[in-house]
Design a protein around this motif. Structure first.
Motif, PDB file in Angstrom:
ATOM      1  N   ASP A  67       0.812  -1.223   0.000  1.00 41.86           N
ATOM      2  CA  ASP A  67       0.000   0.000   0.000  1.00 41.86           C
ATOM      3  C   ASP A  67       0.842   1.269   0.000  1.00 41.86           C
ATOM      4  O   ASP A  67       0.404   2.324   0.458  1.00 41.86           O
ATOM      5  N   LEU A  68       2.084   1.158  -0.512  1.00 43.87           N
ATOM      6  CA  LEU A  68       2.931   2.340  -0.647  1.00 43.87           C
ATOM      7  C   LEU A  68       2.410   3.215  -1.781  1.00 43.87           C
ATOM      8  O   LEU A  68       2.010   2.709  -2.830  1.00 43.87           O
ATOM      9  N   ASP A  75       4.719  11.738   6.075  1.00 43.09           N
ATOM     10  CA  ASP A  75       3.643  11.031   6.786  1.00 43.09           C
ATOM     11  C   ASP A  75       3.293   9.705   6.117  1.00 43.09           C
ATOM     12  O   ASP A  75       2.960   8.728   6.801  1.00 43.09           O
ATOM     13  N   ASP A  76       3.326   9.676   4.786  1.00 44.12           N
ATOM     14  CA  ASP A  76       3.030   8.423   4.077  1.00 44.12           C
ATOM     15  C   ASP A  76       4.017   7.331   4.477  1.00 44.12           C
ATOM     16  O   ASP A  76       3.637   6.180   4.737  1.00 44.12           O
ATOM     17  N   VAL A  77       5.292   7.684   4.515  1.00 43.65           N
ATOM     18  CA  VAL A  77       6.312   6.683   4.865  1.00 43.65           C
ATOM     19  C   VAL A  77       6.207   6.315   6.339  1.00 43.65           C
ATOM     20  O   VAL A  77       6.341   5.140   6.712  1.00 43.65           O
ATOM     21  N   GLN A  78       5.940   7.298   7.187  1.00 40.37           N
ATOM     22  CA  GLN A  78       5.814   7.003   8.616  1.00 40.37           C
ATOM     23  C   GLN A  78       4.657   6.035   8.863  1.00 40.37           C
ATOM     24  O   GLN A  78       4.737   5.143   9.718  1.00 40.37           O
ATOM     25  N   LYS A  79       3.578   6.205   8.094  1.00 37.16           N
ATOM     26  CA  LYS A  79       2.424   5.309   8.232  1.00 37.16           C
ATOM     27  C   LYS A  79       2.826   3.861   7.931  1.00 37.16           C
ATOM     28  O   LYS A  79       2.425   2.925   8.642  1.00 37.16           O
ATOM     29  N   VAL A  80       3.637   3.674   6.899  1.00 39.82           N
ATOM     30  CA  VAL A  80       4.098   2.325   6.556  1.00 39.82           C
ATOM     31  C   VAL A  80       4.996   1.772   7.661  1.00 39.82           C
ATOM     32  O   VAL A  80       4.891   0.592   8.044  1.00 39.82           O
ATOM     33  N   SER A  99      10.220   4.935  -5.168  1.00 42.50           N
ATOM     34  CA  SER A  99       9.451   5.208  -3.952  1.00 42.50           C
ATOM     35  C   SER A  99       9.407   3.982  -3.047  1.00 42.50           C
ATOM     36  O   SER A  99       9.547   4.088  -1.823  1.00 42.50           O
ATOM     37  N   THR A 100       9.215   2.818  -3.658  1.00 43.64           N
ATOM     38  CA  THR A 100       9.164   1.573  -2.877  1.00 43.64           C
ATOM     39  C   THR A 100      10.514   1.291  -2.219  1.00 43.64           C
ATOM     40  O   THR A 100      10.586   0.967  -1.021  1.00 43.64           O
ATOM     41  N   MET A 101      11.580   1.404  -2.988  1.00 49.40           N
ATOM     42  CA  MET A 101      12.907   1.096  -2.431  1.00 49.40           C
ATOM     43  C   MET A 101      13.293   2.109  -1.358  1.00 49.40           C
ATOM     44  O   MET A 101      13.867   1.736  -0.316  1.00 49.40           O
TER      45      MET A 101
END
Length: 383
Positions: A67-68, A75-80, A99-101
């Motif tokens: 769900d990346l 915030d998006d990365v912190q959520k993951v 973005s995934t890596m």
């Protein structure tokens, strides 16, 4: 004498079918539980299945995080990262684009840590690697599989920023052309020109050195020689293999010398208007190199000689020819030439100048010291 260094992943596999080398990494790391990072587009295309099949054969437990979002914010990365805090793992595998890596590399540093992504934006040195990583790129451009960088958007500053920490250098990399065999033309085009930009910027940077030059020059030669074929012939596996290796070389060069004004002026375009990173670099690459021409003519001429050894002329003529080749590739790949195509209004010019000029980490690495008028002229050309 100037000192310099280069940082690289410790083990790199390349070639068709090299994704099966995952089994050797699982054995070497004695991995029992694995977190696999990917995105829904890559997973739906079936590309992630290449890696999951190997994990099934190895009998390891794994969880897939898909769900990346592209071009993620802090915030998006912190959520993951928060989502994975309760998941045990002893190896992280990323199958996807930049973005995934980048997100996977940040998880490898912050899982179980007292620090958050926002803390690393302010001080990237705070965290240390906790989990070893495997990077399996499915595009041919970001170079994230080679670097110690992770890019995140900071919405309140309307910018993207690079978090740089040696701990994010991947431990293993797999460059398997099979995984980009079905990559759409527009993704090959934008990610390919992003990789080309890495090579050209690194070779023309203030920090360019013998180590970075070797990778940047060969990366540029591979990408210039293959990007048209990779875009126009879906079955040209040789061209795609060259693109994959060229992109990796560009990433290695970044670790030693770094990018310059193209990336600096691109950051507000991604952070504010959400223009894809490769697209914004494609729009800016030729205008920035035109601005740099007098200060970088010798270096641009070197790249010209590597790309077209039969082209004759004095240094400035070769440098101009290289910029012409960049413009020709951008036209061929049909990437829009103007920011107006992405809804950026002309009246935002002064905002762009102010925002771009703040990216001093990269602007200071540009051979030509760009004045505000230089930056204004570059943006004006592409608005």
């Amino acid at each position: 004498m100037v000192n310099y260094k280069i940082k690289m992943p410790s083990c790199i596999y390349g070639g068709v079918g090299s994704v099966h080398k995952l089994s050797e990494m699982i054995a070497a790391e004695n991995a029992k539980e694995v977190l696999v990072f990917t995105d829904k587009g890559v997973r739906d295309s079936g590309v992630t299945d290449f890696a999951l099949k190997v994990l099934d054969q190895c009998g390891v437990k794994y969880r897939v995080i898909d769900d990346l979002v592209p071009e993620p914010s802090v915030d998006d990365v912190q959520k993951v990262i928060d989502e994975t805090q309760d998941m045990h793992c002893d190896l992280i595998i990323a199958v996807g684009g930049g973005s995934t890596m980048d997100a996977a590399k940040l998880v490898s540093m912050l899982k179980g840590s007292e620090y958050r992504v926002g803390d690393l934006v302010k001080d990237p040195s705070l965290a240390v690697k906790k989990i070893r990583t495997v990077m399996v790129p499915t595009t041919c451009g970001t170079g994230s599989e080679a670097t110690c960088n992770a890019i995140v958007a900071v919405p309140e500053e309307k910018l993207k920023v690079g978090i740089v920490n040696d701990g994010m250098i991947p431990d293993y990399v797999i460059l398997d052309p099979d995984l980009i065999a079905k990559l759409p033309r527009k993704i090959i085009a934008s990610s390919g020109i992003d990789a080309l930009s890495h090579c050209v910027e690194c070779y023309t940077s203030n920090k360019a050195n013998r180590f970075s030059d070797a990778f940047a020059l060969e990366g540029a030669r591979l990408i210039f020689g293959s990007i048209r074929r990779a875009c126009s012939d879906p079955d040209d596996s040789e061209a795609k293999a060259d693109m994959l290796v060229g992109a990796f070389y560009g990433g290695v060069a970044i670790t030693s010398s770094g990018t310059t004004a193209v990336h600096a002026l691109s950051y507000p375009l991604g952070g504010t208007y959400h223009i894809a990173h490769g697209v914004s670099n494609a729009i800016l690459l030729a205008p920035v190199m035109n601005c740099n021409l007098l200060d970088c003519a010798d270096r641009l001429a070197d790249i010209c000689e590597a790309v077209e050894p039969d082209f004759s002329g004095e240094t400035t003529r070769k440098a101009r020819h290289l910029i012409d080749l960049i413009e020709e590739i951008c036209r061929f790949t049909e990437i829009p030439k103007t920011l107006g195509s992405f809804g950026v209004p002309a009246e935002d010019l002064e905002f762009l100048v102010a925002a771009g000029s703040q990216v001093t980490r990269l602007l200071n690495n540009n051979r030509k010291k760009l004045s505000l008028d230089d930056i204004r002229n570059i943006y004006r050309q592409v608005l």
